[in-house]
Design a protein around this motif. Structure first.
Motif, PDB file in Angstrom:
ATOM      1  N   CYS A  32      76.842  22.650 -68.569  1.00  0.00           N
ATOM      2  CA  CYS A  32      75.790  23.633 -68.302  1.00  0.00           C
ATOM      3  C   CYS A  32      74.488  22.925 -67.927  1.00  0.00           C
ATOM      4  O   CYS A  32      74.014  22.048 -68.640  1.00  0.00           O
ATOM      5  CB  CYS A  32      75.565  24.512 -69.528  1.00  0.00           C
ATOM      6  SG  CYS A  32      74.244  25.726 -69.315  1.00  0.00           S
ATOM      7  N   GLY A  38      71.674  24.737 -67.391  1.00  0.00           N
ATOM      8  CA  GLY A  38      70.577  25.579 -67.846  1.00  0.00           C
ATOM      9  C   GLY A  38      69.857  26.288 -66.715  1.00  0.00           C
ATOM     10  O   GLY A  38      68.707  26.693 -66.870  1.00  0.00           O
ATOM     11  N   GLY A  62      70.361  29.251 -65.441  1.00  0.00           N
ATOM     12  CA  GLY A  62      70.146  30.669 -65.691  1.00  0.00           C
ATOM     13  C   GLY A  62      70.832  31.613 -64.717  1.00  0.00           C
ATOM     14  O   GLY A  62      70.642  32.824 -64.787  1.00  0.00           O
ATOM     15  N   VAL A  84      72.889  34.193 -66.505  1.00  0.00           N
ATOM     16  CA  VAL A  84      72.043  35.208 -67.132  1.00  0.00           C
ATOM     17  C   VAL A  84      71.675  36.271 -66.103  1.00  0.00           C
ATOM     18  O   VAL A  84      71.779  37.468 -66.357  1.00  0.00           O
ATOM     19  CB  VAL A  84      70.766  34.570 -67.729  1.00  0.00           C
ATOM     20  CG1 VAL A  84      69.849  35.631 -68.299  1.00  0.00           C
ATOM     21  CG2 VAL A  84      71.122  33.539 -68.795  1.00  0.00           C
ATOM     22  N   THR A 136      72.074  34.325 -72.639  1.00  0.00           N
ATOM     23  CA  THR A 136      70.669  33.977 -72.702  1.00  0.00           C
ATOM     24  C   THR A 136      70.581  32.457 -72.601  1.00  0.00           C
ATOM     25  O   THR A 136      71.586  31.758 -72.743  1.00  0.00           O
ATOM     26  CB  THR A 136      70.006  34.495 -73.993  1.00  0.00           C
ATOM     27  OG1 THR A 136      68.587  34.351 -73.884  1.00  0.00           O
ATOM     28  CG2 THR A 136      70.496  33.742 -75.223  1.00  0.00           C
ATOM     29  N   LEU A 137      69.398  31.961 -72.336  1.00  0.00           N
ATOM     30  CA  LEU A 137      69.176  30.514 -72.344  1.00  0.00           C
ATOM     31  C   LEU A 137      68.458  30.156 -73.633  1.00  0.00           C
ATOM     32  O   LEU A 137      67.480  30.807 -74.003  1.00  0.00           O
ATOM     33  CB  LEU A 137      68.330  30.075 -71.144  1.00  0.00           C
ATOM     34  CG  LEU A 137      68.987  30.197 -69.786  1.00  0.00           C
ATOM     35  CD1 LEU A 137      67.998  29.767 -68.697  1.00  0.00           C
ATOM     36  CD2 LEU A 137      70.242  29.360 -69.691  1.00  0.00           C
ATOM     37  N   GLU A 138      68.947  29.139 -74.314  1.00  0.00           N
ATOM     38  CA  GLU A 138      68.335  28.694 -75.557  1.00  0.00           C
ATOM     39  C   GLU A 138      68.036  27.207 -75.472  1.00  0.00           C
ATOM     40  O   GLU A 138      68.802  26.450 -74.875  1.00  0.00           O
ATOM     41  CB  GLU A 138      69.265  28.949 -76.736  1.00  0.00           C
ATOM     42  CG  GLU A 138      69.412  30.402 -77.076  1.00  0.00           C
ATOM     43  CD  GLU A 138      70.173  30.623 -78.369  1.00  0.00           C
ATOM     44  OE1 GLU A 138      70.703  29.646 -78.953  1.00  0.00           O
ATOM     45  OE2 GLU A 138      70.248  31.786 -78.783  1.00  0.00           O
ATOM     46  N   ARG A 152      66.763  20.270 -73.323  1.00  0.00           N
ATOM     47  CA  ARG A 152      67.241  21.141 -72.248  1.00  0.00           C
ATOM     48  C   ARG A 152      67.424  22.558 -72.748  1.00  0.00           C
ATOM     49  O   ARG A 152      67.329  22.823 -73.927  1.00  0.00           O
ATOM     50  CB  ARG A 152      68.584  20.685 -71.691  1.00  0.00           C
ATOM     51  CG  ARG A 152      69.045  19.351 -72.018  1.00  0.00           C
ATOM     52  CD  ARG A 152      70.412  18.959 -71.529  1.00  0.00           C
ATOM     53  NE  ARG A 152      71.366  20.008 -71.247  1.00  0.00           N
ATOM     54  CZ  ARG A 152      72.600  19.792 -70.927  1.00  0.00           C
ATOM     55  NH1 ARG A 152      73.053  18.576 -70.853  1.00  0.00           N
ATOM     56  NH2 ARG A 152      73.427  20.766 -70.662  1.00  0.00           N
ATOM     57  N   LYS A 153      67.705  23.425 -71.813  1.00  0.00           N
ATOM     58  CA  LYS A 153      68.100  24.784 -72.147  1.00  0.00           C
ATOM     59  C   LYS A 153      69.549  24.928 -71.736  1.00  0.00           C
ATOM     60  O   LYS A 153      69.968  24.397 -70.714  1.00  0.00           O
ATOM     61  CB  LYS A 153      67.255  25.808 -71.407  1.00  0.00           C
ATOM     62  CG  LYS A 153      65.866  25.933 -71.951  1.00  0.00           C
ATOM     63  CD  LYS A 153      65.155  27.091 -71.319  1.00  0.00           C
ATOM     64  CE  LYS A 153      63.807  27.270 -71.970  1.00  0.00           C
ATOM     65  NZ  LYS A 153      63.152  28.482 -71.506  1.00  0.00           N
ATOM     66  N   LEU A 154      70.311  25.646 -72.547  1.00  0.00           N
ATOM     67  CA  LEU A 154      71.719  25.884 -72.266  1.00  0.00           C
ATOM     68  C   LEU A 154      72.020  27.368 -72.351  1.00  0.00           C
ATOM     69  O   LEU A 154      71.416  28.094 -73.140  1.00  0.00           O
ATOM     70  CB  LEU A 154      72.608  25.147 -73.265  1.00  0.00           C
ATOM     71  CG  LEU A 154      72.565  23.631 -73.255  1.00  0.00           C
ATOM     72  CD1 LEU A 154      73.478  23.088 -74.340  1.00  0.00           C
ATOM     73  CD2 LEU A 154      72.953  23.083 -71.910  1.00  0.00           C
ATOM     74  N   ALA A 155      72.967  27.806 -71.556  1.00  0.00           N
ATOM     75  CA  ALA A 155      73.431  29.184 -71.628  1.00  0.00           C
ATOM     76  C   ALA A 155      74.251  29.363 -72.896  1.00  0.00           C
ATOM     77  O   ALA A 155      75.072  28.506 -73.237  1.00  0.00           O
ATOM     78  CB  ALA A 155      74.277  29.521 -70.403  1.00  0.00           C
ATOM     79  N   CYS A 188      78.026  30.274 -61.288  1.00  0.00           N
ATOM     80  CA  CYS A 188      77.737  29.012 -61.978  1.00  0.00           C
ATOM     81  C   CYS A 188      77.958  27.828 -61.035  1.00  0.00           C
ATOM     82  O   CYS A 188      79.095  27.578 -60.619  1.00  0.00           O
ATOM     83  CB  CYS A 188      78.615  28.867 -63.216  1.00  0.00           C
ATOM     84  SG  CYS A 188      78.295  27.336 -64.121  1.00  0.00           S
TER      85      CYS A 188
END
Length: 70
Positions: A16, A18, A20, A23, A32-34, A39-42, A60
């Motif tokens: 991933c 990140g 988005g 999303v 959601t992205l966290e 980093r941010k991951l789905a 994706c």
């Protein structure tokens, strides 16, 4: 003969980016992205409303989303 179990979307976190896109593509709003470290991951916030349209998988760019039996 019984039908195969329904497939649910899974996330390969190591793939991933990140971005988005999942999303944005999901009509059911199950992603959601966290933040995860730097980093941010789905992440999936709820699998239940998934209608298995596979729009998230198609959008994706890294192939991080895939289907697997529930």
């Amino acid at each position: 003969m019984s039908s195969p179990p329904p497939a649910f979307v899974q996330i390969a976190a190591e793939r991933c980016s990140g971005c988005g896109r999942c999303v944005a593509a999901c009509r059911q709003r199950i992603f959601t992205l966290e933040p995860r470290g730097r980093r941010k991951l789905a992440v999936m916030i709820n699998r239940k409303p998934c209608d298995r349209c596979k729009r998230c998988i198609e959008n994706c760019p890294t192939g991080a989303l895939f289907t697997a039996p529930s």
